[in-house]
Design a protein around this motif. Sequence first.
Motif, PDB file in Angstrom:
ATOM      1  N   ASP A 533      51.271-107.902  53.442  1.00  0.00           N
ATOM      2  CA  ASP A 533      50.928-106.759  52.835  1.00  0.00           C
ATOM      3  C   ASP A 533      50.463-105.297  53.860  1.00  0.00           C
ATOM      4  O   ASP A 533      50.257-105.675  55.068  1.00  0.00           O
ATOM      5  N   SER A 557      48.536-103.867  35.998  1.00  0.00           N
ATOM      6  CA  SER A 557      49.341-103.755  37.478  1.00  0.00           C
ATOM      7  C   SER A 557      50.910-103.781  37.566  1.00  0.00           C
ATOM      8  O   SER A 557      51.741-103.917  36.800  1.00  0.00           O
ATOM      9  N   LYS A 565      53.805-108.577  45.423  1.00  0.00           N
ATOM     10  CA  LYS A 565      52.943-108.644  45.051  1.00  0.00           C
ATOM     11  C   LYS A 565      52.564-107.674  44.209  1.00  0.00           C
ATOM     12  O   LYS A 565      53.906-106.589  44.276  1.00  0.00           O
ATOM     13  N   CYS A 566      51.495-106.711  44.639  1.00  0.00           N
ATOM     14  CA  CYS A 566      51.260-105.186  43.122  1.00  0.00           C
ATOM     15  C   CYS A 566      51.591-104.194  44.310  1.00  0.00           C
ATOM     16  O   CYS A 566      50.981-104.441  45.899  1.00  0.00           O
ATOM     17  N   ASN A 568      49.767-100.827  44.744  1.00  0.00           N
ATOM     18  CA  ASN A 568      48.599-100.806  45.490  1.00  0.00           C
ATOM     19  C   ASN A 568      48.296 -98.990  46.396  1.00  0.00           C
ATOM     20  O   ASN A 568      49.116 -98.677  47.507  1.00  0.00           O
ATOM     21  N   SER A 570      46.302 -97.494  49.223  1.00  0.00           N
ATOM     22  CA  SER A 570      46.230 -97.743  50.460  1.00  0.00           C
ATOM     23  C   SER A 570      44.257 -97.747  50.374  1.00  0.00           C
ATOM     24  O   SER A 570      44.306 -96.150  50.519  1.00  0.00           O
ATOM     25  N   SER A 572      42.810 -97.747  48.988  1.00  0.00           N
ATOM     26  CA  SER A 572      41.365 -97.792  47.558  1.00  0.00           C
ATOM     27  C   SER A 572      40.948 -96.570  47.357  1.00  0.00           C
ATOM     28  O   SER A 572      40.455 -96.196  46.542  1.00  0.00           O
ATOM     29  N   TRP A 583      50.448-105.020  48.365  1.00  0.00           N
ATOM     30  CA  TRP A 583      49.467-106.015  48.834  1.00  0.00           C
ATOM     31  C   TRP A 583      49.111-107.343  47.676  1.00  0.00           C
ATOM     32  O   TRP A 583      49.464-107.073  46.500  1.00  0.00           O
ATOM     33  N   CYS A 585      48.007-109.439  44.499  1.00  0.00           N
ATOM     34  CA  CYS A 585      47.526-109.089  43.431  1.00  0.00           C
ATOM     35  C   CYS A 585      45.959-109.352  43.682  1.00  0.00           C
ATOM     36  O   CYS A 585      46.246-110.503  43.940  1.00  0.00           O
ATOM     37  N   SER A 590      42.744-100.448  42.242  1.00  0.00           N
ATOM     38  CA  SER A 590      43.440 -99.445  43.478  1.00  0.00           C
ATOM     39  C   SER A 590      45.224 -99.892  42.409  1.00  0.00           C
ATOM     40  O   SER A 590      46.370 -99.767  43.200  1.00  0.00           O
ATOM     41  N   GLN A 591      45.125-100.908  41.949  1.00  0.00           N
ATOM     42  CA  GLN A 591      46.313-102.089  41.239  1.00  0.00           C
ATOM     43  C   GLN A 591      46.837-102.292  40.350  1.00  0.00           C
ATOM     44  O   GLN A 591      47.984-102.195  39.894  1.00  0.00           O
TER      45      GLN A 591
END
Length: 596
Positions: A533, A557, A565-566, A568, A570, A572, A583, A585, A590-591
């Motif tokens: 992450d 996404s 992982k998604c 993202n 940072s 939010s 990050w 999921c 934010s994703q």
Amino acid sequence: MLRHPTPAAPARDAGAGRKASVLRRLSVTAAAALVATAAAIPAVPAQAAAFKVLVFSKTAGFRHDSIPAGVQAIRDLGATGDFTVDATEDSAAFNSANLAQYKAVVFLSTTGDVLNATQQTALQSYVDGGGGYVGVHSAADTEYDWPYYGQLVGAWFNNHPAIQRATVRNEDRAHAATAHLGATWSRTDEWYNYRTNPRSTAKVLQNLDEGSYSGGGMGGDHPITWCHAQSSGRAFYTGLGHTQESYADPAFRTLLVGGIRYAAGAAKADCRPETGYTALYNGSTAGWSQAGPGSFTNTDATLTSQGGMGMLWYGTKEFGSYSLKLDWRLTGDSNSGVIVGFPATSDPNAALDTGYEVQIDATDTPDKTTGAIYGVKAADTAARDAALNPPGQWNTYELLVEGERLQVFLNGTKINDFTNTDPVRSLQQGYIGIQNHGSGDVVSFRNIRIKELGGASPSPSATPTPPGGATALKGVGSGRCLDVSGASQSNGAQVQIWDCNGQNNQKWTPTSAGELRVYGGKCLDVTGAGTADGTAVTIWDCNGQNNQKWRLNADGSVTAVGANKCLNVSGSGTANGTRVNIWTCNGQNSQKWTRS
């Protein structure tokens, strides 16, 4: 590492009565052997053998009575396959110093929760750092509360019917684990159903014909053996191997040693997920014609060259933008090639003059050996040599043609990137052929398949205007666009969010290879192939690796394939300049991204 709550238990490998029966069958000698292997394996270097393998067979649930036979089979395979084997049931063996001596670890019918958090971290660091993982049978019935392990094994066990005979269909006959098998394989085993289908994240090597037995529960698409890259490492899994008899079966033993050699990096393979391809040849030569002297024999869904110099070409259709994959094997210092982008002809020399040949040759000058665009551009020899299996073993080519750009991938690694500038030739339309070079040049081909693409991407050296299909990716939470900081085109340039402005540094093109390209030749890249992450996302020269593969999901996404992982924003954040990372999921805005 934080432990996760254990989900509701699936239907496990067998009932309590069966477990008790197996435990009664364990002899005093076998029990003593298990105690003897319980000590952590000392870190001693391999001597005469090429590499070392650790076999781990700890069980915290059902225990297979085939485990001792499996351990011995792997020891036997190592004795003839140039690797040494240590076997243990002590989880303490999973520490960085100890794992460093092994090229691969084999989870042999493990069950249940067998590693603590520290040991899990050690295994993850080992594999992501370049180590190999092999899972056999109930390795998929292991570590349900550890998401990384689910990604590593590829799919978790769900349930199984009674042991019975079934037909295994061998989708990939180039991988070292399956190249020795025919198109189908009838055998008796315990056939697992899995919670999910791994096809979107792994290369399926074998699937089950659910019509050939009772109790298949995967809806007709039933993978049973697969492989995939895991960050810088490799993972291989087979659901076969329940019975003691399996480990005496030469065909299964060859499958097992092929999987181990792949995981250890000793045998190369293209283990990228593969969907959407249409067979041009997989046993039938319908649509193919011979041009020039010589010919190809057609046996066991394998074309083998004889005589020449000629060319077998597929004349049913011309192709423009496409991914062409095929498996090939040399005998000794032979010569052949794949010819693309030529007009209809009965003269193989005319095809060479009007199209381009991607060479197959064990030894020649750099511009005329394996991976070269013949006589025009040599392959990246370091990348080629690292990805190449020697004569006598199978290799896989992908020829990715987008406009006038031709990229060559060998066993999943990009080894050449060529752009046609010759006004007499064009890759945007033409036929496909394979060469029979001459007497003594024996080359075989299998599984020639193609996926036609929707558009063309310019070469990295082209003027940086957005290719066809380029689009902005707007963050749902921020309303701002995915943006290369400062409109930089340098490797490692940070990716952030910024007010949408329609500039080229905000134009992203999804490709058939799963990339998100910007400026034509740069790819959205997870720094250092990281999986943690918060790992930064940048741009880098496109290289075909999993840390540059992305999956655009229906919920908005965007998943980093290598890390699972998604993409993202940072923290939010919503401000201009907020950096983008990967990050776990979580479904938050934010994703989420929209294309515009």
